[in-house]
Design an enzyme around this catalytic site. Sequence first.
Site, PDB file in Angstrom:
ATOM      1  N   LEU A 145      10.524 -20.428  -5.052  1.00 38.96           N
ATOM      2  CA  LEU A 145       9.502 -19.599  -4.387  1.00 38.96           C
ATOM      3  C   LEU A 145       8.151 -19.695  -5.086  1.00 38.96           C
ATOM      4  CD1 LEU A 145       8.869 -17.129  -2.372  1.00 38.96           C
ATOM      5  CD2 LEU A 145       9.355 -15.691  -4.349  1.00 38.96           C
TER       6      LEU A 145
ATOM      7  N   HIS B 279       2.403   3.469  -8.961  1.00 32.22           N
ATOM      8  CA  HIS B 279       2.164   2.049  -9.259  1.00 32.22           C
ATOM      9  C   HIS B 279       3.356   1.470 -10.032  1.00 32.22           C
ATOM     10  CE1 HIS B 279      -1.740   2.291  -7.551  1.00 32.22           C
ATOM     11  NE2 HIS B 279      -2.274   3.028  -8.502  1.00 32.22           N
TER      12      HIS B 279
ATOM     13  N   ASP C  12       0.833  -1.208   0.000  1.00 33.33           N
ATOM     14  CA  ASP C  12       0.000   0.000   0.000  1.00 33.33           C
ATOM     15  C   ASP C  12       0.865   1.254   0.000  1.00 33.33           C
ATOM     16  OD1 ASP C  12      -2.358   1.408  -0.035  1.00 33.33           O
ATOM     17  OD2 ASP C  12      -2.777   1.177   2.103  1.00 33.33           O
TER      18      ASP C  12
HETATM   19  C1  IPE Z   1      -5.505  -2.714  -0.141  1.00 33.78           C
HETATM   20  O1  IPE Z   1      -5.139  -1.395  -0.338  1.00 33.78           O
HETATM   21  C2  IPE Z   1      -5.505  -3.440  -1.435  1.00 33.78           C
HETATM   22  C3  IPE Z   1      -4.191  -3.603  -2.072  1.00 33.78           C
HETATM   23  C4  IPE Z   1      -3.045  -3.279  -1.564  1.00 33.78           C
HETATM   24  C5  IPE Z   1      -4.230  -4.185  -3.387  1.00 33.78           C
HETATM   25  P1  IPE Z   1      -6.220  -0.223  -0.458  1.00 33.78           P
HETATM   26  O2  IPE Z   1      -5.474   1.035  -0.593  1.00 33.78           O
HETATM   27  O3  IPE Z   1      -7.193  -0.557  -1.537  1.00 33.78           O
HETATM   28  O4  IPE Z   1      -6.963  -0.348   0.938  1.00 33.78           O
HETATM   29  P2  IPE Z   1      -7.832   0.727   1.746  1.00 33.78           P
HETATM   30  O5  IPE Z   1      -8.880   1.227   0.795  1.00 33.78           O
HETATM   31  O6  IPE Z   1      -6.903   1.822   2.154  1.00 33.78           O
HETATM   32  O7  IPE Z   1      -8.365  -0.019   2.913  1.00 33.78           O
HETATM   33  C1  IPE Z   2      -1.604   0.232  -3.355  1.00 37.21           C
HETATM   34  O1  IPE Z   2      -1.385   1.597  -3.402  1.00 37.21           O
HETATM   35  C2  IPE Z   2      -1.810  -0.365  -4.717  1.00 37.21           C
HETATM   36  C3  IPE Z   2      -3.197  -0.737  -5.038  1.00 37.21           C
HETATM   37  C4  IPE Z   2      -4.195  -0.746  -4.190  1.00 37.21           C
HETATM   38  C5  IPE Z   2      -3.481  -1.119  -6.412  1.00 37.21           C
HETATM   39  P1  IPE Z   2      -2.580   2.633  -3.396  1.00 37.21           P
HETATM   40  O2  IPE Z   2      -2.971   2.925  -4.798  1.00 37.21           O
HETATM   41  O3  IPE Z   2      -3.678   2.163  -2.529  1.00 37.21           O
HETATM   42  O4  IPE Z   2      -1.883   3.910  -2.764  1.00 37.21           O
HETATM   43  P2  IPE Z   2      -2.502   4.934  -1.701  1.00 37.21           P
HETATM   44  O5  IPE Z   2      -3.034   4.115  -0.564  1.00 37.21           O
HETATM   45  O6  IPE Z   2      -3.573   5.690  -2.410  1.00 37.21           O
HETATM   46  O7  IPE Z   2      -1.347   5.778  -1.303  1.00 37.21           O
HETATM   47 MG    MG Z   3      -4.092   2.400  -0.562  1.00 40.66          MG
END
Ligand code: IPE
Ligand code: IPE
Ligand code: MG
Length: 240
Positions: free
Chosen positions: A121, A27, A10
């Site tokens: 792995l 990303h 995240d």
């Molecule tokens: C969780 O992250 C899902 C992934 C890392 C793929 P999100 O960014 O979607 O989660 P919330 O919305 O903060 O809970």
């Molecule tokens: C995690 O990073 C990746 C996915 C959920 C695809 P985020 O896109 O949720 O990044 P933040 O949480 O907005 O910083």
């Molecule tokens: Mg996120």
Amino acid sequence: MPRHVAIIMDGNGRWAKQQGLARMFGHRQGVDTVHKITEHATRLGIEYLTLYAFSTENWNRPKEEVDALMALLVDTIKKETPTLMKNNVKLMTIGGLDRLPEETRRKMEECVEETSVNTGLNLVLALSYSSRWEITRTVQELARRVKDGEIRVQDIDEQTVSDTLTTRGIPDPDLLIRTSGELRISNFLLWQLAYAELYFTPCLWPDFTEEEFDKAIMDYQGRERRFGKTSEQVNKGYRL
Ligand code: IPE
Ligand code: IPE
Ligand code: MG
């Protein structure tokens, strides 16, 4: 060493914002981290690495971001398959892959097929995954089996449930890491994480490094896993 490490990757969006860039840059940078951490996990001899790449709820993001993420997935798989082969990594997926765009799904399935001969792995990608989605379809499947007379209600035990989840055959995670400082599970592996050790770090996923991973492992190694028993019971072996 944990046998199975699961990661909620995240913070890509916030990382990009910090640099004054669009979310997609985060990303893309996040893919580099996936590459680094996968190679590192291989070096450490970890058996299973599960990465939460896209949740069921992530379909609710703006269409441009979803489309760009799906395209990034195809690109990444094309680019990374040779590395997976070189490192003897076996790719697996969990989640509702039927929701992915045709090309993304096909590329993913090809990579799973090609790497299926590998014995190192096990890299498990959670794609269009959510734990409630998974548990719901497990309940449906078990209800169907009872209805069709394949099993009896009283035969359903924890093992039956585990064996019907999309993670069947994969041991439960020993360690869950979540980056970006959020202290939640976000619908990830609710059943399987029952006794996992949880590790949260403020580090954003694009900034996550091998050293950060090692820190999480060392923290895990300092934990006492009691599985409901007393500390004395767990440590008995050492005193003998
Ligand atoms: C969780 O992250 C899902 C992934 C890392 C793929 P999100 O960014 O979607 O989660 P919330 O919305 O903060 O809970
Ligand atoms: C995690 O990073 C990746 C996915 C959920 C695809 P985020 O896109 O949720 O990044 P933040 O949480 O907005 O910083
Ligand atoms: Mg996120």
